[in-house]
Design an enzyme around this catalytic site. Structure first.
Site, PDB file in Angstrom:
ATOM      1  N   ILE A  11       0.829  -1.221   0.000  1.00  0.00           N
ATOM      2  CA  ILE A  11       0.000   0.000   0.000  1.00  0.00           C
ATOM      3  C   ILE A  11       0.856   1.261   0.000  1.00  0.00           C
ATOM      4  O   ILE A  11       0.422   2.305  -0.487  1.00  0.00           O
ATOM      5  CB  ILE A  11      -0.997  -0.028   1.182  1.00  0.00           C
ATOM      6  CG1 ILE A  11      -2.153   0.941   0.941  1.00  0.00           C
ATOM      7  CG2 ILE A  11      -0.299   0.251   2.507  1.00  0.00           C
ATOM      8  CD1 ILE A  11      -3.320   0.765   1.899  1.00  0.00           C
ATOM      9  N   ASP A  34       1.297  -0.861   9.489  1.00  0.00           N
ATOM     10  CA  ASP A  34       1.609   0.363  10.248  1.00  0.00           C
ATOM     11  C   ASP A  34       3.115   0.654  10.176  1.00  0.00           C
ATOM     12  O   ASP A  34       3.538   1.783   9.844  1.00  0.00           O
ATOM     13  CB  ASP A  34       1.154   0.138  11.696  1.00  0.00           C
ATOM     14  CG  ASP A  34       1.114   1.398  12.531  1.00  0.00           C
ATOM     15  OD1 ASP A  34       1.365   2.496  11.994  1.00  0.00           O
ATOM     16  OD2 ASP A  34       0.834   1.276  13.740  1.00  0.00           O
ATOM     17  N   GLY A 119      -4.691  -8.861  10.209  1.00  0.00           N
ATOM     18  CA  GLY A 119      -3.354  -9.369  10.495  1.00  0.00           C
ATOM     19  C   GLY A 119      -3.249  -9.793  11.945  1.00  0.00           C
ATOM     20  O   GLY A 119      -3.970 -10.698  12.383  1.00  0.00           O
TER      21      GLY A 119
END
Ligand code: ADP
Length: 167
Positions: A11, A34, A119
């Protein structure tokens, strides 16, 4: 009427107005997507997140994208899966809704989402994909393009099968 695209990949590489981060409630970085977003955006992202003071599960916050191609990062905090009777589906849906609302407020026309909570937060992937894609179908008239960014080939196949069953 906007398009929903299912894309396999990282992404952080996407050229869209905004990418969504599956953050934790501290907003101070973590693993998975993240960590990848913070690495790609550079340290200014953490500096921008710090004064936000965290974010409750199901809500979203926005920062610039810094070194990313995306101008914006929308940080949303997905629910940790605890068996499904602690509001997890509603909280996951709220992540998508709050992210879309922030995107609209900021005139964002193209937006990409990872598979929030799928996840280390262990939301069952199939159920999470249904919530993700139903939320995207509900919002797609407000955007030029919404990308569901899947990391693995198996997640991509799951999303494709799921959207085919929904439309
Ligand atoms: P959560 O804590 O919300 O479960 P994770 O980051 O552990 O968040 O995982 C969410 C999803 O993001 C998973 O499907 C994982 O495979 C995927 N993912 C991890 N890295 C990336 C990346 N660079 N781009 C897109 N998706 C990613």
């Amino acid at each position: 009427m906007g398009e929903i695209q299912i894309v396999q990949g990282d992404i952080t590489r996407l050229e869209v107005d905004a990418i969504v981060n599956a953050a934790n409630s501290s907003l101070l970085g973590g693993g998975g997507v993240d960590g990848a977003i913070h690495r790609a955006a550079g340290p200014a992202l953490l500096t921008a997140c710090r004064p936000l003071g965290g974010c409750p599960t199901g809500e979203a916050r926005i920062t610039p994208g810094f070194r990313l191609k995306a101008s914006w990062v929308i940080h949303t905090v997905g629910p940790v899966w605890h068996g499904g009777d602690q509001g997890e589906p509603e909280l996951l849906q709220a992540c998508y809704e709050h992210s879309f609302a922030l995107a609209l407020e900021n005139s964002i026309k193209s937006i990409a989402f990872p598979a929030i909570s799928s996840g280390v937060y262990h939301f069952p992937k199939q159920a999470a994909a249904v919530i993700a894609l139903e939320s995207m179908l509900a919002a797609h008239n407000d955007f030029e393009i919404i990308i569901a960014c899947c990391f693995s080939a198996s997640d991509t196949a799951l999303y494709q099968a799921t959207i085919n069953a929904l439309v």
